[in-house]
Design an enzyme around this catalytic site. Structure first.
Site, PDB file in Angstrom:
ATOM      1  CG  HIS A  95      -1.459  -0.513   1.232  1.00  0.00           C
ATOM      2  ND1 HIS A  95      -2.931  -1.430   0.348  1.00  0.00           N
ATOM      3  CD2 HIS A  95      -2.763  -1.621   1.824  1.00  0.00           C
ATOM      4  CE1 HIS A  95      -3.541  -2.471   0.425  1.00  0.00           C
ATOM      5  NE2 HIS A  95      -3.061  -2.206   1.692  1.00  0.00           N
ATOM      6  CG  ASP A 148      -3.062  -7.681   1.252  1.00  0.00           C
ATOM      7  OD1 ASP A 148      -4.176  -7.615   1.142  1.00  0.00           O
ATOM      8  OD2 ASP A 148      -2.341  -8.082   1.959  1.00  0.00           O
TER       9      ASP A 148
END
Length: 373
Positions: free
Chosen positions: A143, A180
């Protein structure tokens, strides 16, 4: 025999996200929790290593050393301002330099170690020291943006590893497959306008970043078509994930012909993860790893690097990680997933699964693949 390596460092388990209830900071109306705090607890990752050790699997792999990523390594991806602010906050009392990414004092140095694990893995695979491997990184990285942390991610571990590899090796095409459960927005942002890195993210639709889907974002400029997002509906399970891999991921890899495949391996699409609502089980991760291993064998001499991202169930993430390690190494141990039959029974029925697969097929039809032969 396949030579599989594992990269870990006890210091990464000392990273602290502070007192939280899942990702909610304690205070105001949030009551302090009992026992371990936060979603990203050390044991949600450490137990992967522990299970590999007690099962004997670790003895059949190569435990490789690594060095922390240097400042110059970080600056290939991140801005000077971000690195300086991160270091200053880390030297003081810690903080949060973005969205839901707290860290304690010394967090900068631990993040450097985590990035170094990914760097060493990729370097060793490209150098032929090992055939494939697994970097047990923490904090995770997919992220993290060049100038801001996000979602427990403080440095772009994979981005840093890719840029270090490009500086040291003559490599022109790298593919990143991110399974993910949350969108790999940081990796996407770093390589969005480039064709030398193909980024593919399979994630729960609109989970994190909040409200994000991404099925209409294909890259820009030279990178148009080299970014593929596969947002799956909440409740998607084993068959839907494999359909997405077989229908979109594997054909994209075949067309792209990467010289290295990197998997951003979050384990949080499992059935009981607290931060998502998917229905995968340990065998899902085993089969997905086998698919990636087979693709690497066909396309890039078996060069496959798997880098730990999320996964927040202390009880169940270890079984998912262990299945990945077994698939990577080609070894089977006596470990038995005690809830596998239960989780298989909880998968969606054929009518729902058929609808989920139809959504995947529609996404495949809309893709832009400029690298088709």
């Amino acid at each position: 025999m396949t030579k599989t390596a594992m990269y870990s460092n006890e210091r990464v388990f000392w990273h602290s996200t502070g007192a939280q209830v899942l990702f909610l900071p304690v205070g105001d109306w949030v009551q302090p929790p009992n026992g371990a705090t936060g979603a990203d607890t050390p044991d949600s990752k450490r137990r992967i290593l522990n299970l590999a050790q007690v099962s004997g699997l670790a003895d059949k792999m190569v435990m490789r050393p690594s060095s922390p990523a240097a400042r110059d390594d970080l600056l290939r991806v991140h801005t000077v301002d971000y690195i300086d602010r991160f270091k200053a906050a880390s030297d003081a009392d810690g903080g949060d330099l973005g969205q839901l990414s707290p860290f304690s004092k010394g967090g900068f140095e631990i993040a450097q170690i985590s990035a170094g694990l990914a760097m060493s893995l990729v370097d060793d695979v490209l150098s032929g020291v090992v055939d494939n491997g697994y970097a047990l990184c923490r904090p995770c990285g997919h992220h993290c943006l060049p100038d801001m942390s996000m979602g427990f991610c403080l440095l772009s571990n994979i981005g840093i590893a890719i840029e270090a590899a490009r500086a040291r090796h003559d490599i022109k095409r790298i593919a990143v497959v991110d399974w993910d459960v949350h969108h790999g927005n940081g990796t996407q942002a770093i390589f969005y306008d480039r064709s030398d890195v193909l980024t593919i993210s399979i994630h729960q639709d609109r989970c994190f970043p909040p409200g994000y889907s991404g099925d209409d974002e294909y890259g820009a400029g030279d990178g148009l078509g080299y970014n593929i997002n596969i947002p799956l509906a909440a409740g998607s399970g084993h068959e839907t994930y494999l359909h997405a891999i077989d229908t979109i991921v594997l054909p994209a890899l075949e067309h792209y012909q990467p010289e290295l495949i990197i998997v951003a391996s979050g384990l949080d699409a499992n059935n009981v993860d607290p931060l998502a609502r998917m229905l995968l089980h340990s065998e899902s991760f085993r089969v997905m790893t086998e698919r990636m291993k087979d693709a690497a064998a066909r396309l890039c001499g078996g060069r496959l690097a798997i880098v730990q991202e999320g996964g927040y169930s202390e009880a169940y993430s270890p079984f998912c990680g262990h299945a990945i390690l077994e698939a990577l190494s080609g070894e089977r141990t006596a470990v038995v997933d005690p809830v596998l039959d239960l989780f298989r029974a909880m998968e969606q029925g054929s009518r729902v699964t058929d609808f989920q697969k139809l959504l995947v097929d529609e996404m495949a039809e809309r893709l832009i693949w400029p690298f088709r032969p």
